[in-house]
Enzyme design. Sequence first.
Site, mmCIF file in Angstrom:
data_model
loop_
_atom_site.group_PDB
_atom_site.id
_atom_site.type_symbol
_atom_site.label_atom_id
_atom_site.label_comp_id
_atom_site.label_asym_id
_atom_site.label_seq_id
_atom_site.Cartn_x
_atom_site.Cartn_y
_atom_site.Cartn_z
ATOM 1 N N CYS A 63 -24.564 -31.476 -11.050
ATOM 2 C CA CYS A 63 -23.728 -32.568 -11.574
ATOM 3 C C CYS A 63 -22.767 -33.065 -10.483
ATOM 4 O O CYS A 63 -21.991 -32.292 -9.926
ATOM 5 C CB CYS A 63 -22.955 -32.052 -12.779
ATOM 6 N N GLU A 80 26.528 -22.380 -13.272
ATOM 7 C CA GLU A 80 25.273 -21.618 -13.150
ATOM 8 C C GLU A 80 24.129 -22.522 -13.577
ATOM 9 O O GLU A 80 24.294 -23.335 -14.484
ATOM 10 C CB GLU A 80 25.277 -20.406 -14.099
ATOM 11 N N LEU A 109 25.086 -22.165 -26.959
ATOM 12 C CA LEU A 109 26.037 -22.948 -26.171
ATOM 13 C C LEU A 109 26.149 -24.350 -26.739
ATOM 14 O O LEU A 109 25.177 -24.902 -27.245
ATOM 15 C CB LEU A 109 25.554 -23.061 -24.717
ATOM 16 N N CYS A 118 -22.631 -35.461 -20.468
ATOM 17 C CA CYS A 118 -21.700 -35.409 -19.344
ATOM 18 C C CYS A 118 -21.496 -36.817 -18.785
ATOM 19 O O CYS A 118 -22.465 -37.502 -18.468
ATOM 20 C CB CYS A 118 -22.242 -34.487 -18.253
ATOM 21 N N LYS A 171 21.093 -23.520 -15.751
ATOM 22 C CA LYS A 171 20.682 -23.087 -17.087
ATOM 23 C C LYS A 171 19.178 -22.823 -17.055
ATOM 24 O O LYS A 171 18.381 -23.755 -16.981
ATOM 25 C CB LYS A 171 21.027 -24.145 -18.133
ATOM 26 N N LYS A 181 23.312 -30.678 -19.996
ATOM 27 C CA LYS A 181 21.856 -30.760 -19.908
ATOM 28 C C LYS A 181 21.408 -31.918 -19.005
ATOM 29 O O LYS A 181 22.064 -32.952 -18.943
ATOM 30 C CB LYS A 181 21.244 -30.959 -21.314
ATOM 31 N N ALA A 192 0.838 -1.202 0.000
ATOM 32 C CA ALA A 192 0.000 0.000 0.000
ATOM 33 C C ALA A 192 0.875 1.255 0.000
ATOM 34 O O ALA A 192 0.606 2.214 -0.731
ATOM 35 C CB ALA A 192 -0.908 -0.012 1.217
ATOM 36 N N CYS A 234 -23.180 -36.839 -15.039
ATOM 37 C CA CYS A 234 -24.620 -36.716 -14.779
ATOM 38 C C CYS A 234 -25.486 -37.030 -15.988
ATOM 39 O O CYS A 234 -26.713 -37.093 -15.872
ATOM 40 C CB CYS A 234 -24.944 -35.319 -14.249
ATOM 41 N N CYS A 278 -20.435 -28.932 -18.903
ATOM 42 C CA CYS A 278 -21.690 -29.463 -18.395
ATOM 43 C C CYS A 278 -22.306 -28.323 -17.590
ATOM 44 O O CYS A 278 -21.690 -27.817 -16.658
ATOM 45 C CB CYS A 278 -21.411 -30.661 -17.492
HETATM 46 S S1 IVH Z 1 25.624 -18.113 -21.152
HETATM 47 C C1 IVH Z 1 27.818 -17.167 -24.934
HETATM 48 N N1 IVH Z 1 24.344 -18.767 -18.937
HETATM 49 O O1 IVH Z 1 20.954 -20.871 -22.863
HETATM 50 C C2 IVH Z 1 27.200 -17.648 -23.676
HETATM 51 N N2 IVH Z 1 23.200 -18.952 -21.009
HETATM 52 O O2 IVH Z 1 21.571 -22.710 -25.046
HETATM 53 C C3 IVH Z 1 25.761 -17.935 -23.835
HETATM 54 N N3 IVH Z 1 20.890 -19.708 -20.807
HETATM 55 O O3 IVH Z 1 21.234 -18.462 -25.390
HETATM 56 C C4 IVH Z 1 24.955 -17.630 -22.700
HETATM 57 N N4 IVH Z 1 20.865 -19.889 -18.600
HETATM 58 O O4 IVH Z 1 19.589 -18.035 -23.468
HETATM 59 C C5 IVH Z 1 24.275 -18.670 -20.280
HETATM 60 N N5 IVH Z 1 23.338 -19.280 -16.920
HETATM 61 C C6 IVH Z 1 23.274 -19.178 -18.242
HETATM 62 C C7 IVH Z 1 22.103 -19.485 -18.970
HETATM 63 C C8 IVH Z 1 22.101 -19.361 -20.355
HETATM 64 C C9 IVH Z 1 20.148 -20.012 -19.716
HETATM 65 C C10 IVH Z 1 20.419 -19.772 -22.192
HETATM 66 C C11 IVH Z 1 20.798 -18.571 -23.023
HETATM 67 C C12 IVH Z 1 21.538 -19.123 -24.208
HETATM 68 C C13 IVH Z 1 21.066 -20.529 -24.227
HETATM 69 C C14 IVH Z 1 22.071 -21.415 -24.922
#
Ligand code: IVH
Length: 665
Positions: free
Chosen positions: A429, A114, A84, A406, A116, A312, A35, A409, A424
């Site tokens: 029902c 990191e 990537l 239905c 993904k 992946k 608020a 029912c 329905c």
């Molecule tokens: S680095 C040149 N870091 O994954 C380096 N990409 O498959 C490219 N993505 O186009 C990006 N999390 O959209 C990076 N922690 C992360 C990511 C990340 C998701 C995506 C990004 C990139 C795609 C590649």
Amino acid sequence: MEKEAAARRLEELRGEINKHNYYYHVLDQPRISDAEFDLLMRELLQLEKLYPDLVTPDSPSRRVGGMPVAAFRQVQHIVPMLSLENVFSPSELREFYLRVKRNLGIEDLSWVGEPKIDGLAVSLYYEEGTFQRGATRGDGATGEDITHNLLTIWSIPLRLKERITAEIRGEVFIPRQDFLKLNRQREAQGLSLFANPRNAAAGSLRQLDPRVAAERPLDIFVFSLNGISGVKPLSAHWDTLQYLKELGFKVNPLVSLLTDVEQIMDYYRNIESRRHELPYDIDGVVLKVNELHYQQQLGSTSRAPRWAVAYKFMAEEAVTRVKDIEVNVGRTGAITPVAILEPVLLAGSVVKRASLHNEDVLKEKEVMIGDEVVVHKAGDVIPEVVKVIKEKRTGQERAFSMPQLCPSCGKGLQRLSGEVAWRCLNPACPAQLIERIIHFASRNGMDISGLGESLARQLYESGLVKDVGDLYTLSREKLVQLERMGEKSAENLLEALDKSKGNPLHKLLVALGVRFVGERAARILANHFKSLPAIAAAPEEEITGLEEIGPKIASSIKHFFSQEETKRIIKKLEDAGVNFKEEPEKEEKKGALERCTFVLTGTLKDYTRREATLLIEAKGGKVTGSVSKNTDYVLAGENPGSKLQKARELGIKILTEDDFKSLIS
Ligand code: IVH
């Protein structure tokens, strides 16, 4: 107000709003109430209306009320946006790791891991610290200008903490729960559903009208920076991530500095095991060489950098056979086709059913009974049929057509104009009545623990509960007659029912299941009207007059409360002593944490920080940012930070999430 004074006040307001926006959306640690924030925003909008020439590029007003664009402009990326390379197994990862070391000819380097994020890559361009424009990746060289939509993402700062000129990259996503909610809303409105959070995010960013994006809960994590001027000298990717945080961006909290392939593997396994606990979808981890001079030395191919790789996660898809297709009747009477599958192991659980959403989806995917299909499941998202493997057809498959009656029912189904779902429309029902009981008891509704799907069915089929009003007439004697219902469970249920009577009005409103009235609308209505009878009696114009409440909701409310059935249920609830007010009169529980000071650290499983803060405040406590001897409790989630250590040193009581739950319940 004089123009000069207005200019000064506006500068102040921009600073305040951008600051509180940062606390709320980036740090997830609000310091003022919604608020109070709205008040600041309103003042800014009013002043800017008086003096339109005082609107600056970093004004938070740019986030609201933007105009639709006629078309997407093309944006040339200053540095190409690469993709990537992917690896899928420990051996492929090891190969990549050794290749990097071989190419560099050194042993001693560090890595950053990191998550993904499964979203959409965007580029954000800042000039002298002010957000100028943002674009999609496009083909890597040229993207599309989506500034109007990116402005609606509150975690993208409009003004950075330093006046740098730079391009920042990150991934825009929609949190999973928000995605599910969005799809539920779309389903209720008869709109087509998004297949997953990523598609929903992509669909939102590809809109010409920013009002659409503004309604979508988009968020961002950033992970790279191309400095142009004024940027602090950086020598490692890890430092870049810290710097991005200092500038005011949201960086994923699970990033980690790693030294060797063993640590990389541990990191991968750790993130994978937690993937479904995270509030957003990730599809792997990204590993990057930390030292920027090594990154430069390695360079890139035309497609991807040689210094990074995406490792992946295992696919969450599987192939199975459709044994049958059934239809489900929902709470609002919407009919959903469901594929009954040969059980298959998918993302850690056995899947036997998959949603086919509606007739249009069924037709588009051309699913037949007997088909081999690819099914997909991510986290707690309902599994769904991705596609039919048509090459596997034998000619024995049978087509399925939506029933005209239905299944519960037997009344005729109708497809209302503008809707994708068959419905329905019979208010009596049984399937709908059972679904309504389940919904009434659900967490966002009256939150009656122990009352789930099977008990709801049992209560209805035994004749004990015909509508939700009957729930409060249940007694121990009646309950113990039910199969599998022991004395203890009966008592627990009665206790939960009793407790639910004290819920605030907005929960009751959600529980009643008025079409189009979700949690947000329920809160707005309850705050304004204060009592259920006031809502039931409100003129439609007064309801539509409320911010965020449109004519569709208003007319649905009028329709709901005009029905005899509703009146009967409300009478039963009233007789049972269910609270109809937004602020319950008896507040014994409130104040339980009167004047207690909390500090939150780490990630909680069942609450966001915001929710935990609201809960604590509702009980009279407060939340502060740092641990001191005045702190009463430290609530520690997963991956707690240094605050936990400090709490230990000071001997402050540390609560786990479970301790916290019992403290507030
Ligand atoms: S680095 C040149 N870091 O994954 C380096 N990409 O498959 C490219 N993505 O186009 C990006 N999390 O959209 C990076 N922690 C992360 C990511 C990340 C998701 C995506 C990004 C990139 C795609 C590649």
